[in-house]
Design a protein around this motif. Structure first.
Motif, PDB file in Angstrom:
ATOM      1  N   TRP A 147      15.208  -0.567   7.566  1.00  0.00           N
ATOM      2  CA  TRP A 147      14.304   0.067   6.600  1.00  0.00           C
ATOM      3  C   TRP A 147      13.900  -0.895   5.487  1.00  0.00           C
ATOM      4  N   ILE A 148      12.617  -0.853   5.124  1.00  0.00           N
ATOM      5  CA  ILE A 148      12.207  -1.581   3.923  1.00  0.00           C
ATOM      6  C   ILE A 148      12.266  -0.604   2.738  1.00  0.00           C
ATOM      7  N   VAL A 149      11.890   0.660   3.000  1.00  0.00           N
ATOM      8  CA  VAL A 149      12.130   1.727   2.011  1.00  0.00           C
ATOM      9  C   VAL A 149      13.030   2.717   2.746  1.00  0.00           C
ATOM     10  N   TYR A 150      14.249   2.828   2.286  1.00  0.00           N
ATOM     11  CA  TYR A 150      15.287   3.484   3.085  1.00  0.00           C
ATOM     12  C   TYR A 150      14.887   4.898   3.556  1.00  0.00           C
ATOM     13  N   GLY A 151      14.898   5.089   4.867  1.00  0.00           N
ATOM     14  CA  GLY A 151      14.612   6.389   5.467  1.00  0.00           C
ATOM     15  C   GLY A 151      13.131   6.733   5.526  1.00  0.00           C
ATOM     16  N   LEU A 152      12.261   5.925   4.891  1.00  0.00           N
ATOM     17  CA  LEU A 152      10.836   6.276   4.840  1.00  0.00           C
ATOM     18  C   LEU A 152       9.935   5.293   5.582  1.00  0.00           C
ATOM     19  N   LEU A 153      10.172   3.997   5.396  1.00  0.00           N
ATOM     20  CA  LEU A 153       9.286   2.997   6.003  1.00  0.00           C
ATOM     21  C   LEU A 153      10.123   1.882   6.611  1.00  0.00           C
ATOM     22  N   LYS A 154       9.852   1.606   7.883  1.00  0.00           N
ATOM     23  CA  LYS A 154      10.590   0.517   8.536  1.00  0.00           C
ATOM     24  C   LYS A 154       9.956  -0.830   8.175  1.00  0.00           C
ATOM     25  N   THR A 155      10.799  -1.855   8.115  1.00  0.00           N
ATOM     26  CA  THR A 155      10.326  -3.192   7.742  1.00  0.00           C
ATOM     27  C   THR A 155       9.201  -3.644   8.673  1.00  0.00           C
ATOM     28  N   ALA A 156       9.360  -3.328   9.962  1.00  0.00           N
ATOM     29  CA  ALA A 156       8.357  -3.751  10.950  1.00  0.00           C
ATOM     30  C   ALA A 156       6.987  -3.157  10.623  1.00  0.00           C
ATOM     31  N   ASN A 157       6.979  -1.993   9.935  1.00  0.00           N
ATOM     32  CA  ASN A 157       5.695  -1.359   9.606  1.00  0.00           C
ATOM     33  C   ASN A 157       5.194  -1.747   8.221  1.00  0.00           C
ATOM     34  N   GLU A 206       0.829  -1.212   0.000  1.00  0.00           N
ATOM     35  CA  GLU A 206       0.000   0.000   0.000  1.00  0.00           C
ATOM     36  C   GLU A 206       0.856   1.251   0.000  1.00  0.00           C
ATOM     37  N   PHE A 207       1.913   1.233   0.800  1.00  0.00           N
ATOM     38  CA  PHE A 207       2.801   2.395   0.917  1.00  0.00           C
ATOM     39  C   PHE A 207       3.522   2.672  -0.397  1.00  0.00           C
ATOM     40  N   MET A 261      13.707   1.517  -3.312  1.00  0.00           N
ATOM     41  CA  MET A 261      13.719   1.084  -1.910  1.00  0.00           C
ATOM     42  C   MET A 261      15.066   1.367  -1.240  1.00  0.00           C
ATOM     43  N   GLN A 262      16.115   1.371  -2.062  1.00  0.00           N
ATOM     44  CA  GLN A 262      17.455   1.635  -1.508  1.00  0.00           C
ATOM     45  C   GLN A 262      17.709   3.138  -1.396  1.00  0.00           C
ATOM     46  N   HIS A 263      17.183   3.885  -2.373  1.00  0.00           N
ATOM     47  CA  HIS A 263      17.472   5.317  -2.437  1.00  0.00           C
ATOM     48  C   HIS A 263      16.260   6.008  -3.084  1.00  0.00           C
ATOM     49  N   PRO A 264      15.249   6.379  -2.246  1.00  0.00           N
ATOM     50  CA  PRO A 264      14.016   6.931  -2.807  1.00  0.00           C
ATOM     51  C   PRO A 264      14.250   8.281  -3.489  1.00  0.00           C
ATOM     52  N   VAL A 265      13.766   8.398  -4.728  1.00  0.00           N
ATOM     53  CA  VAL A 265      13.878   9.663  -5.494  1.00  0.00           C
ATOM     54  C   VAL A 265      12.572   9.869  -6.272  1.00  0.00           C
ATOM     55  N   GLY A 266      12.336  11.125  -6.687  1.00  0.00           N
ATOM     56  CA  GLY A 266      11.202  11.436  -7.564  1.00  0.00           C
ATOM     57  C   GLY A 266       9.847  11.154  -6.943  1.00  0.00           C
ATOM     58  N   TYR A 267       9.653  11.465  -5.649  1.00  0.00           N
ATOM     59  CA  TYR A 267       8.377  11.177  -4.984  1.00  0.00           C
ATOM     60  C   TYR A 267       8.001  12.318  -4.038  1.00  0.00           C
ATOM     61  N   ASN A 268       6.740  12.326  -3.635  1.00  0.00           N
ATOM     62  CA  ASN A 268       6.274  13.165  -2.532  1.00  0.00           C
ATOM     63  C   ASN A 268       5.572  12.266  -1.545  1.00  0.00           C
ATOM     64  N   MET A 269       5.608  12.669  -0.286  1.00  0.00           N
ATOM     65  CA  MET A 269       4.864  11.900   0.712  1.00  0.00           C
ATOM     66  C   MET A 269       3.398  12.349   0.653  1.00  0.00           C
ATOM     67  N   ALA A 270       2.440  11.419   0.719  1.00  0.00           N
ATOM     68  CA  ALA A 270       1.021  11.808   0.766  1.00  0.00           C
ATOM     69  C   ALA A 270       0.796  12.668   2.006  1.00  0.00           C
ATOM     70  N   ALA A 271      -0.181  13.576   1.940  1.00  0.00           N
ATOM     71  CA  ALA A 271      -0.389  14.526   3.037  1.00  0.00           C
ATOM     72  C   ALA A 271      -0.538  13.822   4.396  1.00  0.00           C
ATOM     73  N   ASP A 272      -1.201  12.645   4.420  1.00  0.00           N
ATOM     74  CA  ASP A 272      -1.386  11.951   5.708  1.00  0.00           C
ATOM     75  C   ASP A 272      -0.216  11.017   6.049  1.00  0.00           C
ATOM     76  N   GLY A 273       0.837  11.058   5.217  1.00  0.00           N
ATOM     77  CA  GLY A 273       2.039  10.260   5.492  1.00  0.00           C
ATOM     78  C   GLY A 273       1.848   8.768   5.282  1.00  0.00           C
ATOM     79  N   SER A 274       0.725   8.363   4.641  1.00  0.00           N
ATOM     80  CA  SER A 274       0.427   6.932   4.554  1.00  0.00           C
ATOM     81  C   SER A 274       1.108   6.249   3.375  1.00  0.00           C
ATOM     82  N   LYS A 275       1.523   7.040   2.355  1.00  0.00           N
ATOM     83  CA  LYS A 275       2.156   6.400   1.197  1.00  0.00           C
ATOM     84  C   LYS A 275       3.003   7.396   0.413  1.00  0.00           C
ATOM     85  N   VAL A 276       3.824   6.848  -0.479  1.00  0.00           N
ATOM     86  CA  VAL A 276       4.609   7.733  -1.351  1.00  0.00           C
ATOM     87  C   VAL A 276       3.861   7.903  -2.675  1.00  0.00           C
ATOM     88  N   VAL A 277       3.965   9.120  -3.220  1.00  0.00           N
ATOM     89  CA  VAL A 277       3.306   9.407  -4.490  1.00  0.00           C
ATOM     90  C   VAL A 277       4.391   9.791  -5.484  1.00  0.00           C
TER      91      VAL A 277
END
Ligand code: HEM
Length: 400
Positions: A347-357, A48-49, A112-128
């Motif tokens: 991190w599962i997505v480096y610096g943005l989402l932890k694997t546990a989440n 989902e993220f 996942m190693q180096h996120p580029v070209g994205y914005n965080m959704a306003a509620d922080g729930s996913k990358v756009v």
């Protein structure tokens, strides 16, 4: 080559190695489908993220590469022997398709190693995704792509050399295996030499972006300049130091990870404690990959020498070594992936989402069950694949 010069040996080679490729391709396909299920069963929150970013590259992969491979794979299998031109063209298209496939998968992994070209959704729930081009031109992707493909070509070359060695040992020195060995040994040598040369730049790049992974690769615990590299070293994360470190080469670790003998490396103890990967696992995997990398150069050089001096077909020791070396590139590649993927934990997505989440919101016992079932399925696939390839190799004495 057969289409051009009609030398029967080239046709036999294409048929024989093609048979092994077809087994690999079919089983690879099935294993890929299982992986997709795993995203749904175990990694719902992650899917989902990442969906917005993950979707487009995988869709392009399916449309561009997979259809190309699938269509021409069919043509290759079903075309008559007398449609040589189209058959050869189909094989080339399958080869192109598989290489393009790896690019799109690595683009997804590169994010996942180096996120580029994205914005965080306003509620922080996913990358756009905001910039598709940035996703493709991500530096991480290109380092990874070149390294992974070189490793795959090296593995292929060693598999070919090992299979040829098996036949030479059986006294089956026909032209098909002689020619195959010559091609394989050249590819093995080039890839084995280029891997560490480019791998060195890759290690610097990774260390800059993910300092904890870089420091773990060589178990550097304290920040320092002109760091030595120890030939004998045993890291111990429970004490945050090395329990053994002997035979240090001054400045070499700094050179390898920063490009300068006096460069500064940030130590693991100076990085946030809850953001460190399992150090021992990364350290030993990296050592294993690079030590095997050095062995590959020696084995390829030796093979080239023995072949040029005409001693290859009687060098039983070397031939046995090459036969038993078939698993080594698989081990090296697995070690490399452990460095790349376990090295970016937690991190599962480096610096943005932890694997546990990133895991699905199901009881842990369900995740364990599906992992067990998927692993069992992979094990069965692996046994089946080894069985089929072995049968093809053993029955190929005359190579028709
Ligand atoms: C000998 C010197 C080598 C060096 C300096 C080197 C360097 C590296 C580095 C720094 C990574 C981690 C990348 C990351 O975290 O994203 C890596 C990963 C990897 N390595 Fe190596 N490597 C070497 C040899 C090899 C060999 C011989 C193989 C296999 C035949 C191999 C296969 C891989 C694979 C499959 C990965 C994971 C995918 C990737 O990140 O590209 N490497 N290597």
């Amino acid at each position: 080559m057969y289409y051009k010069n009609k030398d029967e040996n080239w046709r036999k080679m294409a048929d024989f190695w093609g048979r092994i490729f077809k087994i690999n391709f079919a089983i690879g396909l099935v294993s890929g489908l299982t992986l997709t299920f795993q995203l749904g069963t175990n990694w719902g929150a992650y899917a989902e993220f990442m969906g917005d970013v993950f979707g487009p590259p995988l869709a392009v992969e399916a449309l561009l590469a997979f259809f190309l491979e699938g269509t021409f794979f069919g043509a290759w299998i079903f075309l008559n022997r007398d449609r040589q031109k189209l058959k050869a063209f189909s094989m080339w298209m399958v080869a192109l398709g598989t290489n393009i496939s790896s690019l799109w998968i690595i683009i997804a992994n590169g994010f996942m190693q180096h996120p580029v070209g994205y914005n965080m959704a306003a509620d922080g729930s996913k990358v756009v995704m905001t910039d598709f081009l940035a996703l493709i031109t991500n530096g991480y992707v290109w380092y990874m792509m070149v390294h992974t493909l070189l490793a795959a070509y090296l593995l292929t070359a060693f598999l070919m050399m090992g299979i040829c060695a098996y036949h030479f040992l059986k006294g089956n020195n026909n032209e098909v295996f002689k020619k195959s060995f010559s091609i394989a040994v050249a590819i093995a040598l080039v890839t084995a030499v280029v891997l560490p040369v480019l791998g060195h730049g890759y290690a610097q790049y990774v260390t800059e972006l993910q300092p904890a992974k870089g420091a773990a690769m060589d178990a550097i615990w304290e920040t320092g300049s002109g760091e030595p590299m120890y030939l004998i070293q045993i890291p111990d994360s429970s004490t945050g130091s090395n329990s053994v470190q002997l035979l240090g080469i001054p400045g070499l670790a700094s050179f390898l990870y920063t490009g300068s003998f006096s460069g500064t490396i940030t130590g693991l103890n100076q990085l946030p404690h809850d953001e460190l990967p399992p150090v021992e696992m990364i350290f030993w995997s990296f050592r294993l990959m690079t030590i095997l990398g050095s062995l590959f150069i020696i084995e390829a050089l030796l093979g080239l020498y023995l072949q040029k001096s005409g001693k290859l077909y009687t060098s039983d020791k070397y031939l046995k070594l090459m036969m038993w070396s078939i698993p080594l590139p698989y081990i090296s590649i697995t070690a490399g992936w452990i460095v790349a993927e376990v090295g970016r934990q937690p991190w599962i997505v480096y610096g943005l989402l932890k694997t546990a989440n990133g895991i699905s919101s199901v009881p842990i016992s369900d995740v364990l069950l599906s992992i067990t079932l998927i692993s069992a399925f992979y094990l069965i696939l692996m046994i089946f694949e080894i069985y089929l390839i072995k049968k093809t190799v053993v029955n190929a004495t005359g190579v028709e």
